[in-house]
Design an enzyme around this catalytic site. Structure first.
Site, mmCIF file in Angstrom:
data_model
loop_
_atom_site.group_PDB
_atom_site.id
_atom_site.type_symbol
_atom_site.label_atom_id
_atom_site.label_comp_id
_atom_site.label_asym_id
_atom_site.label_seq_id
_atom_site.Cartn_x
_atom_site.Cartn_y
_atom_site.Cartn_z
ATOM 1 N N THR A 64 -3.661 5.150 -22.168
ATOM 2 C CA THR A 64 -3.689 3.905 -21.494
ATOM 3 C C THR A 64 -2.224 3.335 -22.012
ATOM 4 O O THR A 64 -1.441 4.049 -22.721
ATOM 5 C CB THR A 64 -4.505 2.920 -22.297
ATOM 6 O OG1 THR A 64 -4.487 2.898 -23.665
ATOM 7 C CG2 THR A 64 -6.003 2.904 -21.808
ATOM 8 N N ARG A 70 -2.418 -3.448 -18.200
ATOM 9 C CA ARG A 70 -3.536 -2.641 -18.199
ATOM 10 C C ARG A 70 -3.262 -1.435 -17.006
ATOM 11 O O ARG A 70 -3.330 -1.716 -15.803
ATOM 12 C CB ARG A 70 -4.706 -3.693 -17.863
ATOM 13 C CG ARG A 70 -4.778 -4.526 -18.771
ATOM 14 C CD ARG A 70 -6.338 -5.095 -18.736
ATOM 15 N NE ARG A 70 -7.094 -4.603 -19.376
ATOM 16 C CZ ARG A 70 -7.488 -4.708 -20.802
ATOM 17 N NH1 ARG A 70 -6.754 -5.747 -21.399
ATOM 18 N NH2 ARG A 70 -8.208 -4.116 -21.378
ATOM 19 N N GLU A 129 -0.535 4.856 -0.694
ATOM 20 C CA GLU A 129 -1.471 5.971 -0.883
ATOM 21 C C GLU A 129 -0.364 7.301 -0.835
ATOM 22 O O GLU A 129 0.463 7.550 0.080
ATOM 23 C CB GLU A 129 -2.567 5.931 0.100
ATOM 24 C CG GLU A 129 -3.543 5.038 -0.172
ATOM 25 C CD GLU A 129 -4.680 5.002 0.866
ATOM 26 O OE1 GLU A 129 -4.795 5.802 1.969
ATOM 27 O OE2 GLU A 129 -5.879 4.535 0.834
ATOM 28 N N LYS A 132 -2.255 -0.715 -25.043
ATOM 29 C CA LYS A 132 -2.795 -0.804 -26.492
ATOM 30 C C LYS A 132 -1.393 -0.919 -27.352
ATOM 31 O O LYS A 132 -0.600 -1.854 -27.379
ATOM 32 C CB LYS A 132 -3.704 0.231 -26.803
ATOM 33 C CG LYS A 132 -5.033 0.050 -25.920
ATOM 34 C CD LYS A 132 -6.029 1.086 -26.058
ATOM 35 C CE LYS A 132 -7.202 0.646 -25.026
ATOM 36 N NZ LYS A 132 -8.392 1.923 -25.164
ATOM 37 N N ASP A 161 -6.782 12.178 -25.576
ATOM 38 C CA ASP A 161 -6.684 10.902 -25.151
ATOM 39 C C ASP A 161 -5.930 9.989 -26.152
ATOM 40 O O ASP A 161 -6.646 9.658 -27.192
ATOM 41 C CB ASP A 161 -8.163 10.641 -24.780
ATOM 42 C CG ASP A 161 -8.385 9.022 -24.453
ATOM 43 O OD1 ASP A 161 -7.186 8.403 -24.423
ATOM 44 O OD2 ASP A 161 -9.357 8.593 -24.226
ATOM 45 N N TYR A 183 0.761 -1.169 0.017
ATOM 46 C CA TYR A 183 -0.047 -0.018 0.118
ATOM 47 C C TYR A 183 0.723 1.188 0.087
ATOM 48 O O TYR A 183 1.791 1.179 0.572
ATOM 49 C CB TYR A 183 -0.956 -0.045 1.235
ATOM 50 C CG TYR A 183 -2.374 -0.075 0.882
ATOM 51 C CD1 TYR A 183 -2.975 0.969 -0.055
ATOM 52 C CD2 TYR A 183 -3.232 -1.361 1.087
ATOM 53 C CE1 TYR A 183 -4.469 0.888 -0.413
ATOM 54 C CE2 TYR A 183 -4.483 -1.580 0.671
ATOM 55 C CZ TYR A 183 -5.122 -0.528 -0.149
ATOM 56 O OH TYR A 183 -6.131 -0.758 -0.498
#
Ligand SMILES: *Cc1c(COP(=O)(O)O)cnc(C)c1O
Length: 411
Positions: free
Chosen positions: A225, A234, A52, A228, A199, A50
């Site tokens: 992203t 991902r 954050e 692709k 984008d 973790y």
């Protein structure tokens, strides 16, 4: 003990999916094959942590190593995209959809006007579809494609911007086969005093590979992203001018997300190292050459290609002259071992669930080392199964044998 012994059910399903990927031709324009190294980072112990907030100011202990991972990922994004010094990077978005919502949330108020392309013309759900949170929260005004040319009509976009005064103008698409003129979009945004956002989820690999122009010299915010054409995990990134950095970081965390996926961030770092090479430039060039070759070969078989061709990694095949719907074509192709996604054509008279076209992309098959010669073969299989469903079994068999000669990375 291995997964095979401990959880044979999931193990078998993974093996079945591996086999499907090995033995079929993947023409889905948004998919690719991540390398073994990308997958090794993605499946690593970094996923246990973790962390954050951002490097140097985490809410948890034990973050020294993941701080280095995240900083390295950002350095490599900066190098791959050749970012100017006054640009900022956030590598925490879980995927492309949250990245877009995080940008809107950072820079706009609910009800503000955004100009974007609608889903049916080639936009994305997060570009203001009424069924998406974006469309329910902001006022989207959509531009489309010229029904005649199948291309962007910058004069029309300028006129629309003049009329609706958007706070933000968005470009970058899921189903547009032509190069985007980012400079023109900048001029339109300047006239409207709007923020210019791109984008580049689909074309990011082509931009890094030098075969598509980059929005970065002209734009304010860029989302992408990584899975692709970039061939990564991902995940997604946001790049922006420094003046938007604080708002965007706050919107990603704590605005929309919790703990970052440091395993995915490490995999982004691996991807950016792979992409910032001469080998990757060659790969990007070959994707486009293959796409042009596939489009030409299909045209020779009498297929209509939207906008008469392609400049990038994808094309939309307009099936209206072939007496078959997009849905049927997708099914026929899949029965022949060729995987595609149905797609609307500009001003499609049919509904999105069963539209008039299919979208074909060459990023994944180019990762398997296929070249122009193979595109001709693939076009002939496509023409054969679309014309005559009864030969699908035979084509599937040929495709399976053909695929053995082109091992996919990471499988
Ligand atoms: C794929 C894509 C997205 C969304 O990415 P997900 O990772 O599926 O959420 C957003 N915008 C565009 C243009 C895309 O092509």
């Amino acid at each position: 003990m291995s997964l095979k012994q401990k959880d044979p059910q999931i193990y078998k399903l993974i093996q079945a999916e591996r086999k499907r990927q090995q033995e079929s031709l993947n023409l889905i324009a948004s998919e690719n094959f991540a390398s073994k190294e990308v997958m090794e980072a993605l499946g690593s112990v970094l996923g246990n942590k973790y962390a954050e907030n951002y490097p140097g100011k985490r809410y948890y202990g034990g973050c020294k190593v993941v701080d280095e991972v995240e900083n390295l990922a950002k350095e490599r994004v900066s190098a791959a995209f050749d970012l100017p010094l006054d640009w900022h990077i956030n590598v925490q978005p879980y995927s492309g959809s949250p990245a877009n919502l995080e940008v809107y949330n950072a820079l706009l108020e609910p009800g503000d006007t955004i100009m974007s392309m609608d889903l049916a013309s080639g936009g994305h759900l997060t570009h203001g579809s009424p069924v998406n949170f974006s469309g329910r929260t902001y006022k989207f005004v959509h531009y489309g494609l010229s029904p005649k040319s199948g291309k962007l009509d910058y004069m029309e976009i300028l006129k629309l911007a003049d009329r609706v005064n958007p706070k933000l103008i968005l470009c970058g698409y899921t189903a547009y086969s032509r190069e985007i003129d980012f400079k023109k979009f900048r001029e339109i945004a300047d006239k409207a005093k709007a923020i210019a956002m791109a984008d580049i989820s689909h074309i990011a690999g082509l931009i890094v590979g030098g075969v598509h122009s980059s929005p970065i010299p002209f734009f304010d915010v860029v989302t992408s992203t990584v899975h692709k054409t970039l061939r990564g995990p991902r995940a997604a990134i946001v790049m922006c001018k420094d003046k938007y950095a604080a708002a965007i970081d706050k919107s990603v965390f704590p605005g929309m997300q919790g703990g970052p996926h440091e395993n995915a961030i490490a995999a982004i770092a691996v991807t950016m190292k792979e992409a910032h090479t001469r080998t990757f430039r060659k790969y990007a060039e070959q994707i486009v050459n293959n796409c042009k070759a596939l489009a030409h070969a299909l045209q020779d078989f009498g297929f209509k290609i939207v906008s008469e061709g392609t400049d990038n990694h994808l094309m939309i095949v307009d099936l209206t002259n072939k007496n078959i719907t997009g849905m049927e074509a997708q099914k026929h192709l899949e029965a022949g071992g060729i995987v595609s996604s149905r797609s609307p054509i500009p001003a499609d008279p049919r509904k999105p669930w069963d539209p008039s076209g299919v979208r074909l992309g060459t990023a994944a098959i180019t990762s398997r080392g296929m070249k122009e010669k193979e595109m001709k073969k693939i076009a002939s299989w496509i023409a054969a199964v679309i014309t005559d469903r009864s030969i699908a079994d035979q084509v599937k068999d040929e495709v399976r044998r053909f695929c053995r000669n082109f091992p996919a990375p990471g499988l």
